[in-house]
Design a protein around this motif. Structure first.
Motif, PDB file in Angstrom:
ATOM      1  N   UNK A 175       1.945  47.200  -8.761  1.00 36.83           N
ATOM      2  CA  UNK A 175       3.074  46.446  -9.311  1.00 36.83           C
ATOM      3  C   UNK A 175       2.617  45.131  -9.937  1.00 36.83           C
ATOM      4  N   UNK A 176       1.768  44.395  -9.233  1.00 36.44           N
ATOM      5  CA  UNK A 176       1.329  43.086  -9.722  1.00 36.44           C
ATOM      6  C   UNK A 176       0.363  43.240 -10.894  1.00 36.44           C
ATOM      7  N   UNK A 177      -0.553  44.199 -10.789  1.00 33.73           N
ATOM      8  CA  UNK A 177      -1.552  44.372 -11.840  1.00 33.73           C
ATOM      9  C   UNK A 177      -0.940  44.633 -13.198  1.00 33.73           C
ATOM     10  N   UNK A 178       0.180  45.350 -13.216  1.00 36.37           N
ATOM     11  CA  UNK A 178       0.792  45.709 -14.490  1.00 36.37           C
ATOM     12  C   UNK A 178       1.559  44.542 -15.110  1.00 36.37           C
ATOM     13  N   UNK A 179       1.812  43.473 -14.347  1.00 40.09           N
ATOM     14  CA  UNK A 179       2.544  42.326 -14.898  1.00 40.09           C
ATOM     15  C   UNK A 179       1.632  41.353 -15.636  1.00 40.09           C
ATOM     16  N   UNK A 180       0.326  41.510 -15.471  1.00 44.90           N
ATOM     17  CA  UNK A 180      -0.632  40.542 -16.001  1.00 44.90           C
ATOM     18  C   UNK A 180      -1.261  41.067 -17.289  1.00 44.90           C
ATOM     19  N   UNK A 181      -1.457  40.177 -18.240  1.00 44.99           N
ATOM     20  CA  UNK A 181      -2.188  40.527 -19.458  1.00 44.99           C
ATOM     21  C   UNK A 181      -3.665  40.566 -19.090  1.00 44.99           C
ATOM     22  N   UNK A 182      -4.066  41.688 -18.526  1.00 45.24           N
ATOM     23  CA  UNK A 182      -5.359  41.800 -17.860  1.00 45.24           C
ATOM     24  C   UNK A 182      -6.382  42.479 -18.764  1.00 45.24           C
ATOM     25  N   UNK A 183      -7.556  41.860 -18.860  1.00 47.71           N
ATOM     26  CA  UNK A 183      -8.633  42.468 -19.642  1.00 47.71           C
ATOM     27  C   UNK A 183      -9.615  43.224 -18.756  1.00 47.71           C
ATOM     28  N   UNK A 184      -9.689  42.840 -17.444  1.00 40.70           N
ATOM     29  CA  UNK A 184     -10.627  43.557 -16.590  1.00 40.70           C
ATOM     30  C   UNK A 184     -10.042  43.886 -15.224  1.00 40.70           C
ATOM     31  N   UNK A 185     -10.011  42.923 -14.287  1.00 35.45           N
ATOM     32  CA  UNK A 185      -9.733  43.306 -12.903  1.00 35.45           C
ATOM     33  C   UNK A 185      -8.833  42.317 -12.178  1.00 35.45           C
ATOM     34  N   UNK A 186      -7.877  42.878 -11.428  1.00 33.99           N
ATOM     35  CA  UNK A 186      -7.077  42.129 -10.459  1.00 33.99           C
ATOM     36  C   UNK A 186      -7.465  42.621  -9.071  1.00 33.99           C
TER      37      UNK A 186
END
Length: 328
Positions: free
Chosen positions: A60-71
């Motif tokens: 849930x949290x990982x998908x809210x972030x403009x993430x380029x690599x890793x949460x």
């Protein structure tokens, strides 16, 4: 809901927005992801439940972030369950699934018959964001408190990010007819839309753990309270599925809040360990150091805590004094 529809929503995270109340959120359903994570280990049921909850929060949290690599989410405690660690890897390309892995470290002799969260003692809940090479990782922590890992995550967002956040989660063993018993999980993350500091109350310096009610008031506070009352009507089986599609669930809960959905993100179990990474991690050691790592059989071995992969290596090929292969 047909079998095809069920499978289409399993192991996905669906982003949504409530236009009438200025909220955003995610709906997640995990099935094969949890099976992939838990089958790597032989955890007691209390530990399995904690890992399932942590994996669901990570999705849930990982998908809210403009993430380029890793949460990464981590729990470190003095209790029977000493550590829980999860990683969420952003998709490498558009349309590809994100990857999740998880593991737990625990003292079996100290486990009790109590609730899963009771197996965790004093410690902290941490969220780490690593955007990859050339960036500085970010870390935020909050005490382990509130009776659940989701409550810890809510406290983190209130304290560290000044974002009112609510999680409603359900997870457990599924006993569907004709299907082997296995873990399923589902949940909703609800969050006030991020705003600049003039629109969000700041910490008062008291040192106490902040709650969403400490951050917003007035019309925004009324909106938050109303939407949370609606979320409070959700039933566990609606969260886990498989009979209610996430889109139908959002309409049932929030039809007056003008829900709007976006493209779902697929998630899969996946580990990034490899022999090359093991060799790289050992490349800083001298041959004398490598000799101290050898087994009785004269080998150097390594095991991945996430996926249980086992690596058996020739010590002569390890370290910065490693023998070079002919022609190198």
């Amino acid at each position: 809901m047909t079998l095809g529809s069920k499978l289409a929503w399993d192991d996905t995270v669906l982003p949504f927005q409530l236009d009438a109340s200025d909220m955003r959120g995610r709906v997640a359903r995990l099935d094969g992801v949890l099976s992939g994570i838990l089958k790597q280990h032989d955890y007691p049921s209390q530990v399995e439940a904690l890992v399932a909850e942590m994996a669901l929060l990570t999705a849930l949290i990982g998908q809210t972030i403009d993430l380029r690599w890793k949460l990464s989410l981590q729990v470190q405690s003095k209790g029977a369950v000493r550590m829980i660690a999860t990683d969420y890897y952003a998709p490498e390309k558009t349309g590809e699934p994100a990857k999740i892995r998880a593991y737990a470290s625990f003292d079996a002799a100290r486990l009790t018959d109590g609730a899963p969260f009771d197996q965790i003692g004093d410690g902290y809940f941490a969220i780490l964001i690593d955007q990859g090479e050339g960036t500085t990782p970010y870390q935020g922590i909050t005490p382990l408190d509130g009776g659940s890992l989701s409550a810890c995550a809510e406290a983190y967002f209130a304290q560290s990010e000044q974002l009112p956040t609510r999680f409603s989660l359900s997870f457990g063993l599924s006993s569907e007819p004709g299907v082997a018993e296995h873990w399923r999980a589902g949940g909703i993350m609800l969050q006030h839309m991020p705003k600049a500091s003039p629109f969000v109350a700041q910490a008062d310096g008291s040192g106490e753990i902040l709650k969403p009610a400490d951050l917003i008031d007035g019309e925004e506070g009324d909106n938050w309270n109303r939407v949370n009352i609606l979320l409070g009507t959700v039933e566990e089986m609606e969260l886990i599925g498989p009979t209610v599609p996430p889109t139908d669930l959002l309409v049932r809960l929030f039809h007056e809040e003008q829900p709007r959905v976006f493209d779902a993100q697929a998630v899969r179990f996946g580990c990034t360990c490899s022999e090359e990474r093991v060799r790289q991690s050992l490349s800083i050691y001298s041959q004398r150091d490598i000799e101290k790592m050898q087994t009785e059989d004269g080998r150097v071995t390594a095991d991945c805590q996430f996926c249980s992969a086992h690596y058996d290596l020739d010590p002569k090929t390890l370290g910065f004094e490693a023998e070079k292969a002919p022609g190198e």
